[in-house]
Design a protein around this motif. Structure first.
Motif, PDB file in Angstrom:
ATOM      1  N   SER A  58       0.816  -1.219   0.000  1.00 13.10           N
ATOM      2  CA  SER A  58       0.000   0.000   0.000  1.00 13.10           C
ATOM      3  C   SER A  58       0.848   1.267   0.000  1.00 13.10           C
ATOM      4  O   SER A  58       0.321   2.376  -0.083  1.00 13.10           O
ATOM      5  CB  SER A  58      -0.912   0.033   1.225  1.00 13.10           C
ATOM      6  OG  SER A  58      -1.766  -1.072   1.228  1.00 13.10           O
ATOM      7  N   MET A  59       2.149   1.118   0.126  1.00 15.21           N
ATOM      8  CA  MET A  59       3.032   2.283   0.145  1.00 15.21           C
ATOM      9  C   MET A  59       3.608   2.582  -1.239  1.00 15.21           C
ATOM     10  O   MET A  59       4.263   3.615  -1.420  1.00 15.21           O
ATOM     11  CB  MET A  59       4.153   2.060   1.154  1.00 15.21           C
ATOM     12  CG  MET A  59       3.634   1.961   2.590  1.00 15.21           C
ATOM     13  SD  MET A  59       4.896   1.373   3.754  1.00 15.21           S
ATOM     14  CE  MET A  59       5.774   2.900   4.068  1.00 15.21           C
ATOM     15  N   ASP A  60       3.374   1.698  -2.198  1.00  9.71           N
ATOM     16  CA  ASP A  60       3.885   1.940  -3.550  1.00  9.71           C
ATOM     17  C   ASP A  60       3.099   3.057  -4.219  1.00  9.71           C
ATOM     18  O   ASP A  60       1.917   3.255  -3.930  1.00  9.71           O
ATOM     19  CB  ASP A  60       3.784   0.658  -4.382  1.00  9.71           C
ATOM     20  CG  ASP A  60       4.928  -0.297  -4.089  1.00  9.71           C
ATOM     21  OD1 ASP A  60       5.765   0.014  -3.209  1.00  9.71           O
ATOM     22  OD2 ASP A  60       4.998  -1.353  -4.739  1.00  9.71           O
ATOM     23  N   SER A  61       3.749   3.760  -5.118  1.00  8.75           N
ATOM     24  CA  SER A  61       3.140   4.975  -5.675  1.00  8.75           C
ATOM     25  C   SER A  61       1.904   4.691  -6.514  1.00  8.75           C
ATOM     26  O   SER A  61       1.063   5.564  -6.687  1.00  8.75           O
ATOM     27  CB  SER A  61       4.165   5.732  -6.512  1.00  8.75           C
ATOM     28  OG  SER A  61       4.560   4.944  -7.607  1.00  8.75           O
ATOM     29  N   LYS A  63      -0.520   3.145  -5.630  1.00 11.80           N
ATOM     30  CA  LYS A  63      -1.678   3.192  -4.731  1.00 11.80           C
ATOM     31  C   LYS A  63      -2.070   4.620  -4.393  1.00 11.80           C
ATOM     32  O   LYS A  63      -3.084   4.842  -3.736  1.00 11.80           O
ATOM     33  CB  LYS A  63      -1.371   2.458  -3.421  1.00 11.80           C
ATOM     34  CG  LYS A  63      -0.853   1.048  -3.563  1.00 11.80           C
ATOM     35  CD  LYS A  63      -1.700   0.186  -4.441  1.00 11.80           C
ATOM     36  CE  LYS A  63      -1.119  -1.200  -4.620  1.00 11.80           C
ATOM     37  NZ  LYS A  63       0.300  -1.259  -4.999  1.00 11.80           N
ATOM     38  N   ASP A  64      -1.245   5.579  -4.801  1.00 12.64           N
ATOM     39  CA  ASP A  64      -1.435   6.963  -4.390  1.00 12.64           C
ATOM     40  C   ASP A  64      -2.515   7.612  -5.243  1.00 12.64           C
ATOM     41  O   ASP A  64      -2.270   7.998  -6.386  1.00 12.64           O
ATOM     42  CB  ASP A  64      -0.103   7.704  -4.558  1.00 12.64           C
ATOM     43  CG  ASP A  64      -0.178   9.118  -4.013  1.00 12.64           C
ATOM     44  OD1 ASP A  64      -1.255   9.540  -3.556  1.00 12.64           O
ATOM     45  OD2 ASP A  64       0.866   9.799  -4.030  1.00 12.64           O
ATOM     46  N   SER A  65      -3.705   7.744  -4.686  1.00 13.01           N
ATOM     47  CA  SER A  65      -4.790   8.278  -5.512  1.00 13.01           C
ATOM     48  C   SER A  65      -4.636   9.768  -5.729  1.00 13.01           C
ATOM     49  O   SER A  65      -5.369  10.359  -6.510  1.00 13.01           O
ATOM     50  CB  SER A  65      -6.152   7.947  -4.902  1.00 13.01           C
ATOM     51  OG  SER A  65      -6.196   8.378  -3.577  1.00 13.01           O
ATOM     52  N   ALA A  67      -1.687  10.999  -6.774  1.00 12.95           N
ATOM     53  CA  ALA A  67      -0.577  11.178  -7.700  1.00 12.95           C
ATOM     54  C   ALA A  67      -1.086  11.383  -9.121  1.00 12.95           C
ATOM     55  O   ALA A  67      -2.180  10.963  -9.477  1.00 12.95           O
ATOM     56  CB  ALA A  67       0.331   9.957  -7.657  1.00 12.95           C
ATOM     57  N   MET A  74       4.060   2.611 -14.713  1.00 15.92           N
ATOM     58  CA  MET A  74       3.545   3.218 -13.500  1.00 15.92           C
ATOM     59  C   MET A  74       2.805   2.233 -12.615  1.00 15.92           C
ATOM     60  O   MET A  74       2.011   2.622 -11.780  1.00 15.92           O
ATOM     61  CB  MET A  74       2.629   4.400 -13.870  1.00 15.92           C
ATOM     62  CG  MET A  74       3.251   5.421 -14.790  1.00 15.92           C
ATOM     63  SD  MET A  74       4.212   6.764 -14.006  1.00 15.92           S
ATOM     64  CE  MET A  74       4.959   6.077 -12.603  1.00 15.92           C
ATOM     65  N   LYS A 105       9.712   4.695  -7.136  1.00 17.57           N
ATOM     66  CA  LYS A 105       8.249   4.651  -7.234  1.00 17.57           C
ATOM     67  C   LYS A 105       7.648   3.643  -6.254  1.00 17.57           C
ATOM     68  O   LYS A 105       6.436   3.526  -6.160  1.00 17.57           O
ATOM     69  CB  LYS A 105       7.833   4.261  -8.657  1.00 17.57           C
ATOM     70  CG  LYS A 105       8.185   5.289  -9.710  1.00 17.57           C
ATOM     71  CD  LYS A 105       7.813   4.775 -11.087  1.00 17.57           C
ATOM     72  CE  LYS A 105       8.618   5.478 -12.166  1.00 17.57           C
ATOM     73  NZ  LYS A 105       8.754   4.659 -13.384  1.00 17.57           N
ATOM     74  N   ALA A 106       8.503   2.880  -5.595  1.00 16.41           N
ATOM     75  CA  ALA A 106       7.991   1.758  -4.819  1.00 16.41           C
ATOM     76  C   ALA A 106       8.635   1.701  -3.435  1.00 16.41           C
ATOM     77  O   ALA A 106       9.518   0.893  -3.168  1.00 16.41           O
ATOM     78  CB  ALA A 106       8.234   0.456  -5.579  1.00 16.41           C
ATOM     79  N   ALA A 107       8.158   2.567  -2.554  1.00 16.82           N
ATOM     80  CA  ALA A 107       8.649   2.512  -1.178  1.00 16.82           C
ATOM     81  C   ALA A 107       8.320   1.152  -0.568  1.00 16.82           C
ATOM     82  O   ALA A 107       9.135   0.548   0.132  1.00 16.82           O
ATOM     83  CB  ALA A 107       7.998   3.627  -0.355  1.00 16.82           C
TER      84      ALA A 107
END
Lengths: 437, 437, 437, 437
Positions: A58-61, A63-65, A67, A74, A105-107
């Protein structure tokens, strides 16, 4: 992240507190993991593991609504199912610059990989090879990991030949050739029942054009483990890289002792082990370990591109599920099953005037098939749903020497095998021999 | 397998028949897939895909509760979750002898791979490259697939140099070096706004020691696609292998036409494309295609070992989910978003006295940053959660030529991007430029 | 609970922060929910909902691995799958003392229920009935909820007769009888095309032995909604409880206005609506609302025992998934589809010399079948996979009056229907009529 | 449904056959279930159960993509998650006419319910009550099922009083009142340590206005099971319905013998048991059994409406997971844990000069708390995470008689409890008593 304090005045205070107490208890393992970064003593429950993976992914970019994504890669997926097939790690692991490197892009994928590598390192240490400095989970087959390690040896030595104590397995040979090298096979010889490659022969095979020695710890009986301690000494003396193919050696306390003492006695550059053969993961990952951190970075740096996170997630899940206690229990069971297998086969051997081959091999047991018909026995056994047995004639690929003195069949009591498997396999082998002869 | 006839006298006959009618309707796509072995016109629903994967993975030998397993690698898993992380394909795909070969312990994994490859082949044909004979899904990064293809070219030619029209990307360079080869970079030159590598320069670079030409169809503006048609002709004339890195070219109807016409006009040995960049899968797989089946077998044969089934399952799931219609719709949206991106950036450019670089690039758009501060703009943009944009100064790695005439920023309108992403990214870029300058 | 601060020195600080930023963004809806306890404006994504349910169910005492459980009912389950079938809410909701009360063993189930009820209340208010004070989700069918409400009316009034403007539906009648009451049916009469129950007749039916009036807002055309405003006035005047069966009325803005104005004008004790017919949940739950909190407590208090949490979890999931915006969009689509249905049927009617019945009904449309063969048309239509249409002869159960003047067929354009359904159903009806006649 | 023959010429024939052999083996249990319609001897694995549920739910009409749905209740769901929360049984079970009846829109739900009921019937027979003719799983709490059964007794007898040997539990009392009846409580009396309701008192309580006798088999010590054999004789003689609340009696071989002999000796109309207390399901379902099929139909017919399928699916999953062998093993463990509990408490009792109450109760054990402070002990024990223990003073609700002679605490060794729970609970009770006194 979850604002539990906002739950005030929902349900009665003491009940809410009880609920939070349960949550706290159940999340304690995650706290310990974050703090200690080691294999837990006791294995985790599946839902706990699933929650950790969900947290990370859930920390990967992707998932960032909030962004705005305007790149060519992506982490977009065709459907929710497709993402689920990757446990949400749609960005995979690594960057094109470095597989083990972090991915901007993928914490979450980066954290996944961080912990997988930390636990791989700790696992190898705890399970017997204290001299390991660092280990990496490579999301690729054992053979491909060998290739990566060999390419680094190639670039270091500028030599082209790999001294290879003979093991009749395709993957290492393909690894050697993939990176543009050539194998120099050192033949196996028969000592009593055992097939061994004498250290002296290995030493003689080393030349100025030796890029590396590729030794092996685990193979099917009657092949014995290489004498890696002596080979390590040779490598040190001759100043050539030494790579140990420890394919399914982690499961065996004895083999792991051999590896550790080889590292103490001489030169070992990299030790390579299969995730699935040792850690009960699905096929697809390898652990590469080394006493030399810089070398390990070069190996992972040789991988061209980013990679699927699946083998990494699977390893992390498996090692968390097992825990130290669980793994040691499995190892003890493996030892017991190895004894059971030998005993069961010995009874069978007596019945058919065959005998157990007297060989040092902590996983595999072989019985002579001097009565003939090895091929047919093998096929009929497979047809009767015994999986993993190998029946070989004297000169088959697999005997690891020019000609063995008898046909034989070998079975493995590897980690995770059940006593029922051993019993059932022996019973069916009994029927098959009776029928075929 | 399911004995529906045994349901007689449970619920009323006509209701049971209605239920079976629904089942039959819903399993029609699977019937068509088994018969036609092609990408379906209409995409499947997630539960249908999940059922297919479950069906296949249930055929692997580790699911056989009547089997006796006595090998060292039997698809054993640490917990149900670990198996779920692999969609049950615990045996992975391939055998140590051949990645694309069948795996005797894994009928299901072998079927999975069979269909993934069939659909990959069909997809490339349907999406524009009719001259493809066969394609394989390799469960490994694009760079690693390039390495496998290059190793085959190396063994065929016994040469050591790869002619490489310059693309500033790490993976291909690492692929070249991994298999013991060296790149011979052909520099990009500026034509108007475009950066191109002239075919004449490529031709001149070819020598007796050329192992392959590695051309590229997709990169960030102002780099244009290589003129692969002319390069294919050169490869044919000079009799050197030609590998096309078609990383994210499948999404573009125009690029796919280029590839097909290159195959018609000259020599193309292998075309390599990323699964995730083209088919909305998680990262980790590549499709390698060729007009030459034998060559493709060699490439897959060069992979050392068996591999994770995850990228294969993910590709199969994604292509079934998309279908022909769904994919063509996405491509049309990509084209519209590409136009939207250019228009949005053009408005922005006007505002800040910049301009759009006039370049042929079906995915990427670049705008000058002649006003300076490219690095800072890039960083601030990333911090404002715009992902995938690249701001470069004149001599940065990325410009694909010795020195470009201006700093610039590029954005991609790749497949799967949403108009909202484009709008949001442009708005944020606006704010960032205002703020930074 | 998750100690993110312990992740220091894992991956680079700025990447970790980015990951935590994504997490924070994605958990913002949960924060808002905890604070505001209202239906969110924008619907949640499925994984967010799944996480909330997992969070809550993880607080129940059966998840507490440090607990010692020595009761007869401890949320034990036969296997992980069985727990998954309940989303982990193994303790259900409620206590034997009070269904809506808290359950000491289930903090999580209690929170689930708390939020479901809060959102049910808010939903009814936001969707048009501002006069609702409180609403409860009862995990039981609409009919059973009617029974609970009627049992309270019975105990309050000590009367035994329910005045029931005729609706030809089994559940309400069973509800009345279950709690030991008797229905006093007030017949429907024909006005133009409409079937209505005149308020005067309702008034006359009320007697000293009236325990409650049970009115209805939604039924199939040509039955119109009851004039609940007038009935509410009668209830107030006569001082009898008034229960509104608002089965699928929430979807209609007009019906909800009727309900609100009835509450303003007179007496309404309870309003009962189906979860599945209004909120796109699986079948099994009801929302009971009231302007009177105490009465609502009595109704939930009448439920004997604890109950399955499934309908509660399903409602919470559905309303979070929809959000205010999503629901209003569905309502607008419902209105458009209702128009489309009427137009499509009108064309068909013309073709076959039938006509649309001119009736006020915001969901249902009916067309005459004066040409006969209603039964056969109904059956053939069902066989051609049109679901939900009802073809009735003049005196069938369903016409809500002693005898209607024509046979007819009705179809519903209810919430969630797709225009394709309407078009397809009309086309098939066309074929069926042609064939049958 | 799956056309396996179409897989010809995909993978090699013998491998395909092996895969199909595995599939056949693994689907054998489903074949047996369809044929025999009985509880399997050996429990199923979770994935097998999941596949059965998926198969059934895929037959419901809401899965039919070729259907045109124009009704008001069509199994539409807000999102895929919402459907998953119902295992896809979006139409629930039953019809508004009859809960146990088939549902025309839901072939799958109807099959689910058919098999759940068949297995419930078989389970009760196999587990000791051979005289059961038929059983139904009602998706509602035990109390609500009691209410349904009582409503049928009420309609049959036209009487209003339920003779109720005193059990201090809310649900049965609420059940009685919900359907408009009144309880006539027959007081418990003390015999030695036991609390019993003498049969003579029950007989005397029966009058012309007796609608039913509601007896109970399981409650907390020192309350003993009712003498249901004698009560059954009384019921027969007096010709009044007799309903047995067998809440958690299935787990006990002794209790089930009592039930069977009661049925042999006299009149038993219905036996009602909790799914979760007996079969390790989540809370929410009941099994109602009867020697009289017609009566059972009336009971299910009294339910007003259709119902959630969740409790039905959960019961089916649980019983398939357990199997006959698994259940008998759990019962034997329950007996052992009951002994362990009594022994552990006896040691504790000795330490604190308390004693075990000498009572016949196969599940529950009670120890005196003559030293006082019962309430505080109860609370502190709960706070120390012992769940399910009950500490009562002499006149508390729970003692089942006007005044018991001592305060006491009871604990249950119910089915599914672990020896660790018993040990831990006793240890913590030790600490609590020490601390509190």
């Amino acid at each position: 992240m979850i604002p539990f304090e906002k739950l005030k005045n929902t349900i009665p205070k003491n009940l809410l507190e009880r609920g939070l107490t349960v949550l706290t208890s159940e999340s304690k393992p995650i706290k310990l993991l974050f703090e200690q970064r080691r294999v837990p003593d006791r294995g985790w429950k599946d839902p706990q593991i699933a929650r950790l993976l969900d947290l990370f992914s859930s920390m990967d970019s992707d998932k960032d609504s909030e962004a705005a994504c305007v790149g060519e890669r992506m982490g977009r997926v065709a459907s929710p199912l497709v993402s689920k097939l990757a446990s949400g790690f749609n960005h995979g692991v690594g960057s094109s610059g470095d597989l083990a490197g972090i991915q901007p892009k993928a914490a979450g994928g980066s954290l996944l990989y961080y912990f997988a590598n930390k636990l791989a390192t700790d696992a190898l240490k705890q399970f017997g090879v204290s001299r390991v400095k660092k280990a990496l989970v490579l999301p690729t087959a054992t053979g491909m990991s060998l290739a990566l390690a060999l390419s680094v040896a190639r670039d270091t030595t500028c030599a082209t030949e790999v001294v290879y104590p003979r093991i009749d397995h395709n993957s290492p040979l393909k690894a050697i050739r993939l990176v543009g090298l050539k194998e120099k096979i050192v033949e196996g010889k028969i000592f009593g029942d055992s097939v061994r490659v004498p250290e002296g022969d290995v030493e003689q095979a080393v030349s100025d054009n030796t890029c590396a020695i590729l030794s092996t710890t685990t193979f099917f009986s009657p092949r014995e483990p290489d004498n890696i301690k002596e080979i390590a000494k040779i490598a040190q003396e001759k100043n050539v890289p030494h790579i140990i193919n420890n394919a399914y050696g982690v499961q065996s306390r004895e083999i792991m002792k051999l590896v550790n003492s080889a590292m103490a006695a001489g030169r070992v550059d990299a030790i390579i082990q299969s995730c699935d053969k040792n850690f009960l993961t699905p096929l697809g990952g390898t652990i590469v370990a080394s006493p030399n951190e810089g070398l390990l970075d070069k190996i992972s740096g040789a991988y061209a591109g980013r990679a699927s996170a699946a083998p990494v997630a699977q390893f992390l899940a498996a090692i968390l599920s097992l825990g130290i206690d669980g793994y040691e229990k499995l190892r003890s069971e493996q030892e017991a099953n190895r004894r059971l297998l030998e005993e069961s086969l010995a009874r069978l051997a007596e019945k058919y005037s065959e005998r157990i081959l007297q060989v040092y091999n902590p996983v595999s047991v072989a019985m002579t098939l001097s009565g003939g018909n090895a091929k047919k026995i093998g096929k009929t056994l497979f047809a009767s749903r015994v999986m993993g047995a190998r029946a070989l004639d004297k000169t088959d690929f697999g005997v690891c020497c020019p000609e063995y003195f008898t046909a034989y069949i070998n079975l493995d009591a590897a980690i995770g095998v059940k006593p029922e498997d051993v019993v059932l396999a022996t019973e069916r082998l009994d029927k098959v021999i009776r029928k075929v002869r």
